[in-house]
Scaffold this motif. Structure first.
Motif, PDB file in Angstrom:
ATOM      1  N   MET A   1       0.840  -1.212   0.000  1.00 50.85           N
ATOM      2  CA  MET A   1       0.000   0.000   0.000  1.00 50.85           C
ATOM      3  C   MET A   1       0.867   1.250   0.000  1.00 50.85           C
ATOM      4  O   MET A   1       1.910   1.273   0.636  1.00 50.85           O
ATOM      5  N   LYS A   2       0.433   2.289  -0.715  1.00 51.82           N
ATOM      6  CA  LYS A   2       1.210   3.522  -0.806  1.00 51.82           C
ATOM      7  C   LYS A   2       1.166   4.275   0.532  1.00 51.82           C
ATOM      8  O   LYS A   2       0.128   4.361   1.170  1.00 51.82           O
ATOM      9  N   THR A   3       2.320   4.823   0.950  1.00 49.50           N
ATOM     10  CA  THR A   3       2.340   5.581   2.209  1.00 49.50           C
ATOM     11  C   THR A   3       1.670   6.927   1.981  1.00 49.50           C
ATOM     12  O   THR A   3       1.933   7.592   0.985  1.00 49.50           O
ATOM     13  N   SER A   4       0.825   7.342   2.921  1.00 51.57           N
ATOM     14  CA  SER A   4       0.271   8.697   2.821  1.00 51.57           C
ATOM     15  C   SER A   4       1.322   9.669   3.324  1.00 51.57           C
ATOM     16  O   SER A   4       1.976   9.405   4.333  1.00 51.57           O
ATOM     17  N   PRO A   5       1.543  10.814   2.634  1.00 44.66           N
ATOM     18  CA  PRO A   5       2.576  11.745   3.077  1.00 44.66           C
ATOM     19  C   PRO A   5       2.355  12.195   4.508  1.00 44.66           C
ATOM     20  O   PRO A   5       3.292  12.360   5.277  1.00 44.66           O
ATOM     21  N   ALA A   6       1.075  12.331   4.886  1.00 47.83           N
ATOM     22  CA  ALA A   6       0.770  12.789   6.240  1.00 47.83           C
ATOM     23  C   ALA A   6       1.165  11.748   7.284  1.00 47.83           C
ATOM     24  O   ALA A   6       1.266  12.057   8.466  1.00 47.83           O
ATOM     25  N   ALA A   7       1.403  10.494   6.841  1.00 44.80           N
ATOM     26  CA  ALA A   7       1.738   9.441   7.807  1.00 44.80           C
ATOM     27  C   ALA A   7       3.188   9.549   8.284  1.00 44.80           C
ATOM     28  O   ALA A   7       3.541   9.008   9.315  1.00 44.80           O
ATOM     29  N   ILE A   8       4.045  10.246   7.510  1.00 48.86           N
ATOM     30  CA  ILE A   8       5.433  10.412   7.955  1.00 48.86           C
ATOM     31  C   ILE A   8       5.510  11.785   8.604  1.00 48.86           C
ATOM     32  O   ILE A   8       5.517  12.811   7.926  1.00 48.86           O
ATOM     33  N   LYS A   9       5.539  11.790   9.921  1.00 46.66           N
ATOM     34  CA  LYS A   9       5.407  13.055  10.649  1.00 46.66           C
ATOM     35  C   LYS A   9       6.640  13.354  11.468  1.00 46.66           C
ATOM     36  O   LYS A   9       7.407  12.469  11.816  1.00 46.66           O
ATOM     37  N   ASN A  10       6.773  14.628  11.813  1.00 42.07           N
ATOM     38  CA  ASN A  10       7.792  15.060  12.758  1.00 42.07           C
ATOM     39  C   ASN A  10       7.157  14.931  14.146  1.00 42.07           C
ATOM     40  O   ASN A  10       6.291  15.729  14.505  1.00 42.07           O
ATOM     41  N   PRO A  11       7.569  13.921  14.932  1.00 41.59           N
ATOM     42  CA  PRO A  11       6.833  13.624  16.168  1.00 41.59           C
ATOM     43  C   PRO A  11       6.984  14.700  17.238  1.00 41.59           C
ATOM     44  O   PRO A  11       6.164  14.772  18.154  1.00 41.59           O
ATOM     45  N   THR A  12       8.017  15.531  17.133  1.00 36.22           N
ATOM     46  CA  THR A  12       8.243  16.506  18.218  1.00 36.22           C
ATOM     47  C   THR A  12       7.741  17.901  17.872  1.00 36.22           C
ATOM     48  O   THR A  12       7.884  18.819  18.662  1.00 36.22           O
ATOM     49  N   TRP A  13       7.168  18.079  16.667  1.00 38.14           N
ATOM     50  CA  TRP A  13       6.800  19.434  16.218  1.00 38.14           C
ATOM     51  C   TRP A  13       5.717  20.062  17.107  1.00 38.14           C
ATOM     52  O   TRP A  13       4.786  19.387  17.549  1.00 38.14           O
ATOM     53  N   SER A  14       5.860  21.360  17.348  1.00 41.33           N
ATOM     54  CA  SER A  14       4.766  22.126  17.958  1.00 41.33           C
ATOM     55  C   SER A  14       4.790  23.521  17.347  1.00 41.33           C
ATOM     56  O   SER A  14       5.822  23.954  16.812  1.00 41.33           O
ATOM     57  N   VAL A  15       3.679  24.230  17.450  1.00 39.45           N
ATOM     58  CA  VAL A  15       3.624  25.562  16.860  1.00 39.45           C
ATOM     59  C   VAL A  15       4.641  26.493  17.535  1.00 39.45           C
ATOM     60  O   VAL A  15       5.120  27.461  16.935  1.00 39.45           O
ATOM     61  N   GLY A  16       5.029  26.148  18.770  1.00 38.00           N
ATOM     62  CA  GLY A  16       6.060  26.922  19.472  1.00 38.00           C
ATOM     63  C   GLY A  16       7.379  26.901  18.702  1.00 38.00           C
ATOM     64  O   GLY A  16       8.147  27.870  18.749  1.00 38.00           O
ATOM     65  N   ASP A  17       7.660  25.796  17.977  1.00 34.85           N
ATOM     66  CA  ASP A  17       8.889  25.734  17.172  1.00 34.85           C
ATOM     67  C   ASP A  17       8.856  26.797  16.078  1.00 34.85           C
ATOM     68  O   ASP A  17       9.870  27.434  15.771  1.00 34.85           O
ATOM     69  N   VAL A  18       7.679  26.972  15.466  1.00 32.91           N
ATOM     70  CA  VAL A  18       7.544  27.962  14.384  1.00 32.91           C
ATOM     71  C   VAL A  18       7.771  29.369  14.961  1.00 32.91           C
ATOM     72  O   VAL A  18       8.533  30.161  14.403  1.00 32.91           O
ATOM     73  N   HIS A  19       7.133  29.649  16.085  1.00 33.31           N
ATOM     74  CA  HIS A  19       7.350  30.957  16.724  1.00 33.31           C
ATOM     75  C   HIS A  19       8.829  31.151  17.030  1.00 33.31           C
ATOM     76  O   HIS A  19       9.392  32.216  16.779  1.00 33.31           O
ATOM     77  N   GLY A  20       9.455  30.100  17.561  1.00 36.29           N
ATOM     78  CA  GLY A  20      10.866  30.205  17.939  1.00 36.29           C
ATOM     79  C   GLY A  20      11.745  30.495  16.738  1.00 36.29           C
ATOM     80  O   GLY A  20      12.604  31.373  16.777  1.00 36.29           O
ATOM     81  N   GLN A  21      11.510  29.767  15.648  1.00 35.27           N
ATOM     82  CA  GLN A  21      12.335  29.947  14.453  1.00 35.27           C
ATOM     83  C   GLN A  21      12.226  31.373  13.913  1.00 35.27           C
ATOM     84  O   GLN A  21      13.225  31.998  13.572  1.00 35.27           O
ATOM     85  N   TYR A  22      10.997  31.894  13.871  1.00 38.64           N
ATOM     86  CA  TYR A  22      10.819  33.206  13.226  1.00 38.64           C
ATOM     87  C   TYR A  22      10.934  34.365  14.206  1.00 38.64           C
ATOM     88  O   TYR A  22      10.809  35.515  13.799  1.00 38.64           O
ATOM     89  N   SER A  23      11.178  34.079  15.477  1.00 37.16           N
ATOM     90  CA  SER A  23      11.389  35.145  16.457  1.00 37.16           C
ATOM     91  C   SER A  23      12.831  35.129  16.964  1.00 37.16           C
ATOM     92  O   SER A  23      13.117  35.711  18.004  1.00 37.16           O
ATOM     93  N   TYR A  24      13.709  34.400  16.276  1.00 31.97           N
ATOM     94  CA  TYR A  24      15.121  34.299  16.668  1.00 31.97           C
ATOM     95  C   TYR A  24      15.273  33.711  18.067  1.00 31.97           C
ATOM     96  O   TYR A  24      16.194  34.053  18.783  1.00 31.97           O
ATOM     97  N   ARG A  25      14.356  32.801  18.438  1.00 28.52           N
ATOM     98  CA  ARG A  25      14.467  32.205  19.766  1.00 28.52           C
ATOM     99  C   ARG A  25      14.815  30.719  19.678  1.00 28.52           C
ATOM    100  O   ARG A  25      14.760  30.013  20.672  1.00 28.52           O
ATOM    101  N   ASN A  26      15.104  30.249  18.472  1.00 26.24           N
ATOM    102  CA  ASN A  26      15.470  28.836  18.366  1.00 26.24           C
ATOM    103  C   ASN A  26      16.662  28.735  17.412  1.00 26.24           C
ATOM    104  O   ASN A  26      16.866  29.601  16.562  1.00 26.24           O
ATOM    105  N   PRO A  27      17.519  27.728  17.599  1.00 27.56           N
ATOM    106  CA  PRO A  27      18.783  27.663  16.843  1.00 27.56           C
ATOM    107  C   PRO A  27      18.571  27.659  15.329  1.00 27.56           C
ATOM    108  O   PRO A  27      19.478  28.013  14.576  1.00 27.56           O
ATOM    109  N   HIS A  28      17.363  27.253  14.874  1.00 29.41           N
ATOM    110  CA  HIS A  28      17.114  27.187  13.428  1.00 29.41           C
ATOM    111  C   HIS A  28      17.054  28.579  12.796  1.00 29.41           C
ATOM    112  O   HIS A  28      17.177  28.719  11.581  1.00 29.41           O
TER     113      HIS A  28
END
Ligand SMILES: C[S@@+](CC[C@H](N)C(=O)[O-])C[C@H]1O[C@@H](n2cnc3c(N)ncnc32)[C@H](O)[C@@H]1O
Length: 314
Positions: A1-28
């Motif tokens: 069976m074909k894998t659904s793209p949504a089935a391969i996930k980043n298990p640790t992601w949270s919206v806080g990561d996005v805020h951190g990245q774009y607010s210069y508060r995370n190493p990314h």
């Protein structure tokens, strides 16, 4: 069976990561500081678009991507029922560069919404500084619950932001909801090439690392996006994969960066210079570049552009 793209996930992601990245508060965020040596990362946060021979690390790179999306969008608009209404909704408008360009080059009135407070603030400052406010204005908002009435815009776009959204079909339904019937929509996004990302345990790990350094919960594929666009009630008019015009170039630059990083003396000297010049930590940039290169060189990530309309009857 074909894998659904949504089935391969980043298990640790949270919206806080996005805020951190774009607010210069995370190493990314250090990657953006590093890139600020060549481009205006306080206005544009996308990988841009270049044809062979065009210099890629420059503000014009971002503008070429924006122009390509805008030209296709306005072509659909010119053939639709709202030619007198030139209002554009920019979903996840970042630091406002694309919206300001849409005003200056195309004369559009733009409303931008973004989930990161720093970006909404910076975009507003940029619009004021470039004297396009209030024809271009920004506020905070979540792409999955847009704070806007139904059928309120004839034009909607989202540039390289959906990757961060935890539910892309909901974003597409929201875009369709706020579009007027007959309105036009375009977006650009990173895409997973499922066959490559899921081909082996090693590839899955490389893909997971790519998602982690970019603070992305998961990616859609070209096909899953086309299905989701139809399910959102939109009619796809054109779609293209333009990986060779941006991600392949980014990958080449990653390879050069990693090659130059092999010399400890050069690395240490550059690390001190970069810290002084931009505030970025070179080790964080290195981790970001390495994870990106590992995924890009295997061809596991593509870059897609999509143009659609909302049928008159819905
Ligand atoms: C790669 S940047 C692109 C910004 C801009 N479109 C550009 O091309 O410069 C991604 C943007 O998406 C925003 N974003 C991420 N998740 C969001 C969400 N759920 N709703 C609204 N904005 C979001 C981020 O804050 C960031 O500004």
């Amino acid at each position: 069976m074909k894998t659904s793209p949504a089935a391969i996930k980043n298990p640790t992601w949270s919206v806080g990561d996005v805020h951190g990245q774009y607010s210069y508060r995370n190493p990314h965020a250090d990657l953006y500081l590093y890139l600020s040596q060549w481009s205006d990362m306080e206005s544009y946060l996308n990988v841009g678009y270049s044809r062979p021979g065009q210099y890629h690390l420059h503000v014009n790179t971002h503008l070429r991507l924006i122009n390509r999306l805008a030209d296709g969008l306005l072509d659909l608009h010119a053939r639709g029922p709202h030619t007198g209404d030139r209002r554009l909704l920019d979903i996840a408008s970042g630091r406002g560069g694309a919206a300001i360009h849409a005003r200056r080059r195309y004369g559009l009135h733009v409303t931008g919404v973004d989930i990161t407070p720093y970006n909404a603030w910076r975009a507003t400052q940029n619009a004021r500084d470039r004297q396009v406010w209030p024809n271009v204005r920004f506020s905070m908002g979540n792409s999955l619950r847009l704070p806007l009435p139904a059928a309120s815009f004839p034009l909607v776009w989202s540039i390289e932001s959906p990757a961060h959204f935890p539910d892309k079909p909901v974003f597409l339904r929201e875009a369709a909801r706020v579009l007027k019937p007959g309105g036009a929509f375009t977006f650009a996004d990173l895409l997973v090439v499922e066959e490559v990302a899921a081909a082996s345990e090693e590839n899955r790990q490389i893909y997971a690392d790519f998602l982690r350094v970019w603070d992305v919960p998961y990616l859609e594929s070209f096909d899953s996006y086309r299905r989701a666009i139809a399910e959102a009630g939109l009619e796809l008019r054109r779609a293209e994969i333009v990986t060779r015009c941006n991600l392949d170039i980014l990958n080449r630059d990653c390879a050069i960066f990693l090659w130059l990083s092999k010399w400890p003396w050069l690395y240490r000297t550059y690390a001190r210079y970069l810290k002084w010049r931009t505030g970025a930590n070179l080790d964080n940039v290195y981790e970001h570049v390495l994870a990106s290169h590992r995924a890009l060189r295997l061809g596991m990530i593509d870059y897609g552009l999509f143009w659609a309309v909302k049928p008159n009857s819905t």
